[in-house]
Design a protein around this motif. Structure first.
Motif, PDB file in Angstrom:
ATOM      1  N   THR A 165       0.823  -1.209   0.000  1.00 19.86           N
ATOM      2  CA  THR A 165       0.000   0.000   0.000  1.00 19.86           C
ATOM      3  C   THR A 165       0.855   1.255   0.000  1.00 19.86           C
ATOM      4  O   THR A 165       2.036   1.237   0.333  1.00 19.86           O
ATOM      5  CB  THR A 165      -0.918   0.047   1.245  1.00 19.86           C
ATOM      6  N   TRP A 166       0.216   2.357  -0.363  1.00 16.71           N
ATOM      7  CA  TRP A 166       0.779   3.693  -0.294  1.00 16.71           C
ATOM      8  C   TRP A 166      -0.308   4.574   0.305  1.00 16.71           C
ATOM      9  O   TRP A 166      -1.342   4.804  -0.324  1.00 16.71           O
ATOM     10  CB  TRP A 166       1.197   4.179  -1.680  1.00 16.71           C
ATOM     11  N   ILE A 201       0.399   3.633  -8.517  1.00 17.56           N
ATOM     12  CA  ILE A 201       1.296   3.671  -9.673  1.00 17.56           C
ATOM     13  C   ILE A 201       0.512   3.981 -10.939  1.00 17.56           C
ATOM     14  O   ILE A 201       0.913   4.829 -11.750  1.00 17.56           O
ATOM     15  CB  ILE A 201       2.087   2.355  -9.800  1.00 17.56           C
ATOM     16  N   VAL A 202      -0.629   3.318 -11.141  1.00 17.17           N
ATOM     17  CA  VAL A 202      -1.449   3.549 -12.334  1.00 17.17           C
ATOM     18  C   VAL A 202      -1.930   4.998 -12.386  1.00 17.17           C
ATOM     19  O   VAL A 202      -1.849   5.658 -13.422  1.00 17.17           O
ATOM     20  CB  VAL A 202      -2.645   2.573 -12.385  1.00 17.17           C
ATOM     21  N   HIS A 203      -2.408   5.515 -11.259  1.00 16.23           N
ATOM     22  CA  HIS A 203      -2.911   6.887 -11.244  1.00 16.23           C
ATOM     23  C   HIS A 203      -1.801   7.908 -11.473  1.00 16.23           C
ATOM     24  O   HIS A 203      -2.006   8.918 -12.149  1.00 16.23           O
ATOM     25  CB  HIS A 203      -3.670   7.163  -9.943  1.00 16.23           C
ATOM     26  N   ARG A 204      -0.615   7.648 -10.948  1.00 15.63           N
ATOM     27  CA  ARG A 204       0.510   8.558 -11.199  1.00 15.63           C
ATOM     28  C   ARG A 204       0.969   8.487 -12.655  1.00 15.63           C
ATOM     29  O   ARG A 204       1.348   9.493 -13.237  1.00 15.63           O
ATOM     30  CB  ARG A 204       1.668   8.263 -10.259  1.00 15.63           C
ATOM     31  N   ALA A 205       0.944   7.297 -13.241  1.00 14.03           N
ATOM     32  CA  ALA A 205       1.300   7.160 -14.652  1.00 14.03           C
ATOM     33  C   ALA A 205       0.296   7.933 -15.514  1.00 14.03           C
ATOM     34  O   ALA A 205       0.676   8.606 -16.474  1.00 14.03           O
ATOM     35  CB  ALA A 205       1.332   5.685 -15.054  1.00 14.03           C
ATOM     36  N   HIS A 206      -0.956   7.860 -15.157  1.00 14.93           N
ATOM     37  CA  HIS A 206      -1.995   8.599 -15.879  1.00 14.93           C
ATOM     38  C   HIS A 206      -1.770  10.096 -15.742  1.00 14.93           C
ATOM     39  O   HIS A 206      -1.818  10.844 -16.728  1.00 14.93           O
ATOM     40  CB  HIS A 206      -3.371   8.199 -15.354  1.00 14.93           C
ATOM     41  N   ALA A 207      -1.508  10.553 -14.520  1.00 17.20           N
ATOM     42  CA  ALA A 207      -1.269  11.979 -14.275  1.00 17.20           C
ATOM     43  C   ALA A 207      -0.022  12.471 -15.001  1.00 17.20           C
ATOM     44  O   ALA A 207       0.045  13.638 -15.398  1.00 17.20           O
ATOM     45  CB  ALA A 207      -1.145  12.235 -12.773  1.00 17.20           C
ATOM     46  N   ALA A 208       0.955  11.588 -15.199  1.00  9.78           N
ATOM     47  CA  ALA A 208       2.187  11.951 -15.891  1.00  9.78           C
ATOM     48  C   ALA A 208       2.009  11.962 -17.408  1.00  9.78           C
ATOM     49  O   ALA A 208       2.936  12.294 -18.139  1.00  9.78           O
ATOM     50  CB  ALA A 208       3.316  10.987 -15.506  1.00  9.78           C
ATOM     51  N   GLY A 209       0.822  11.573 -17.877  1.00  7.51           N
ATOM     52  CA  GLY A 209       0.551  11.584 -19.307  1.00  7.51           C
ATOM     53  C   GLY A 209       1.130  10.414 -20.064  1.00  7.51           C
ATOM     54  O   GLY A 209       1.298  10.485 -21.284  1.00  7.51           O
ATOM     55  N   ALA A 264       1.359   6.714 -21.878  1.00  7.31           N
ATOM     56  CA  ALA A 264       0.455   6.159 -22.880  1.00  7.31           C
ATOM     57  C   ALA A 264      -0.574   5.197 -22.291  1.00  7.31           C
ATOM     58  O   ALA A 264      -1.680   5.097 -22.795  1.00  7.31           O
ATOM     59  CB  ALA A 264       1.259   5.461 -23.971  1.00  7.31           C
ATOM     60  N   GLY A 265      -0.235   4.492 -21.243  1.00  4.42           N
ATOM     61  CA  GLY A 265      -1.175   3.552 -20.649  1.00  4.42           C
ATOM     62  C   GLY A 265      -0.489   2.694 -19.600  1.00  4.42           C
ATOM     63  O   GLY A 265       0.736   2.616 -19.552  1.00  4.42           O
ATOM     64  N   ALA A 266      -1.291   2.078 -18.754  1.00  5.85           N
ATOM     65  CA  ALA A 266      -0.767   1.192 -17.718  1.00  5.85           C
ATOM     66  C   ALA A 266      -1.790   0.082 -17.478  1.00  5.85           C
ATOM     67  O   ALA A 266      -2.995   0.319 -17.554  1.00  5.85           O
ATOM     68  CB  ALA A 266      -0.519   1.960 -16.424  1.00  5.85           C
ATOM     69  N   SER A 267      -1.306  -1.109 -17.201  1.00  7.63           N
ATOM     70  CA  SER A 267      -2.167  -2.248 -16.898  1.00  7.63           C
ATOM     71  C   SER A 267      -1.617  -2.975 -15.687  1.00  7.63           C
ATOM     72  O   SER A 267      -0.410  -3.033 -15.478  1.00  7.63           O
ATOM     73  CB  SER A 267      -2.234  -3.225 -18.072  1.00  7.63           C
ATOM     74  N   VAL A 268      -2.519  -3.560 -14.902  1.00  8.67           N
ATOM     75  CA  VAL A 268      -2.141  -4.323 -13.718  1.00  8.67           C
ATOM     76  C   VAL A 268      -2.543  -5.775 -13.949  1.00  8.67           C
ATOM     77  O   VAL A 268      -3.679  -6.056 -14.323  1.00  8.67           O
ATOM     78  CB  VAL A 268      -2.841  -3.782 -12.452  1.00  8.67           C
ATOM     79  N   PHE A 269      -1.598  -6.673 -13.723  1.00  6.53           N
ATOM     80  CA  PHE A 269      -1.835  -8.101 -13.892  1.00  6.53           C
ATOM     81  C   PHE A 269      -1.606  -8.804 -12.565  1.00  6.53           C
ATOM     82  O   PHE A 269      -0.552  -8.633 -11.947  1.00  6.53           O
ATOM     83  CB  PHE A 269      -0.904  -8.682 -14.971  1.00  6.53           C
ATOM     84  N   ARG A 270      -2.569  -9.602 -12.147  1.00 10.84           N
ATOM     85  CA  ARG A 270      -2.482 -10.336 -10.875  1.00 10.84           C
ATOM     86  C   ARG A 270      -1.979 -11.740 -11.158  1.00 10.84           C
ATOM     87  O   ARG A 270      -2.538 -12.465 -11.981  1.00 10.84           O
ATOM     88  CB  ARG A 270      -3.864 -10.398 -10.244  1.00 10.84           C
ATOM     89  N   GLY A 271      -0.912 -12.104 -10.462  1.00 14.78           N
ATOM     90  CA  GLY A 271      -0.342 -13.432 -10.640  1.00 14.78           C
ATOM     91  C   GLY A 271      -1.075 -14.467  -9.810  1.00 14.78           C
ATOM     92  O   GLY A 271      -1.754 -14.143  -8.838  1.00 14.78           O
ATOM     93  N   VAL A 285       2.650  -4.337 -12.657  1.00 16.99           N
ATOM     94  CA  VAL A 285       2.124  -3.128 -13.285  1.00 16.99           C
ATOM     95  C   VAL A 285       2.995  -2.876 -14.508  1.00 16.99           C
ATOM     96  O   VAL A 285       4.216  -2.745 -14.388  1.00 16.99           O
ATOM     97  CB  VAL A 285       2.188  -1.916 -12.326  1.00 16.99           C
ATOM     98  N   VAL A 286       2.380  -2.821 -15.684  1.00 18.70           N
ATOM     99  CA  VAL A 286       3.114  -2.674 -16.935  1.00 18.70           C
ATOM    100  C   VAL A 286       2.729  -1.350 -17.590  1.00 18.70           C
ATOM    101  O   VAL A 286       1.546  -1.052 -17.750  1.00 18.70           O
ATOM    102  CB  VAL A 286       2.821  -3.851 -17.896  1.00 18.70           C
ATOM    103  N   VAL A 287       3.759  -0.581 -17.942  1.00 18.52           N
ATOM    104  CA  VAL A 287       3.569   0.711 -18.602  1.00 18.52           C
ATOM    105  C   VAL A 287       4.462   0.733 -19.834  1.00 18.52           C
ATOM    106  O   VAL A 287       5.636   0.371 -19.753  1.00 18.52           O
ATOM    107  CB  VAL A 287       3.958   1.882 -17.666  1.00 18.52           C
ATOM    108  N   VAL A 288       3.924   1.155 -20.974  1.00 23.54           N
ATOM    109  CA  VAL A 288       4.709   1.274 -22.203  1.00 23.54           C
ATOM    110  C   VAL A 288       4.605   2.709 -22.707  1.00 23.54           C
ATOM    111  O   VAL A 288       3.515   3.263 -22.788  1.00 23.54           O
ATOM    112  CB  VAL A 288       4.213   0.297 -23.298  1.00 23.54           C
TER     113      VAL A 288
END
Length: 127
Positions: A20-21, A30-38, A40-47, A73-76
């Motif tokens: 947690t944070w 992480i996803v929300h910060r990646a979005h705020a940073a502009g 291209a996209g982010a996805s979360v995969f649960r193992g 969490v994958v960001v490209v």
């Protein structure tokens, strides 16, 4: 929407589902910060099973159920944008693994604005 084709970097952050944070899931932060940073996209995969630096195995198997499953969490995006985002991960990720891989974006297309394509005639909801 960000335009993205050709050479890119894939950022992958491996963490635990229970990390947690400030009382919020770390993967969500992480996803929300990646979005705020502009980015291209982010996805979360649960193992369903895995282990990391602690060597403790986490699994979703019923007899040895673990609540702290592995999450990726994958960001490209472009190398420049991904590298500019890394300092935020230094702040957020206390335990886990962060990797960078070169990749090539072949296609990156979002949904066109407008009515839901699954909707019926004149935007009616399907039955």
């Amino acid at each position: 929407m960000t335009s993205l084709t050709g050479r890119a970097l894939r950022l992958t952050v491996y963490i635990g589902e229970d990390d947690t944070w400030h009382h919020r899931p770390l993967y969500s932060e992480i996803v929300h910060r990646a979005h705020a940073a502009g980015l291209a996209g982010a996805s979360v995969f649960r193992g369903i099973e895995g282990f990391g630096a602690s060597s403790r195995i986490h699994t979703s198997r019923l007899l040895s159920l673990s609540e702290d499953l592995p999450v990726a969490v994958v960001v490209v995006d472009t190398e420049e944008r991904i590298r500019a985002f890394l300092p935020q991960l230094d702040e957020l990720v206390r335990e886990g693994l962060v990797t960078l891989d070169e990749c090539e974006v072949v296609r990156y297309v979002g949904r066109a604005p407008g009515p839901d394509p699954a909707a019926g005639p004149e935007g009616e909801e399907p039955l």
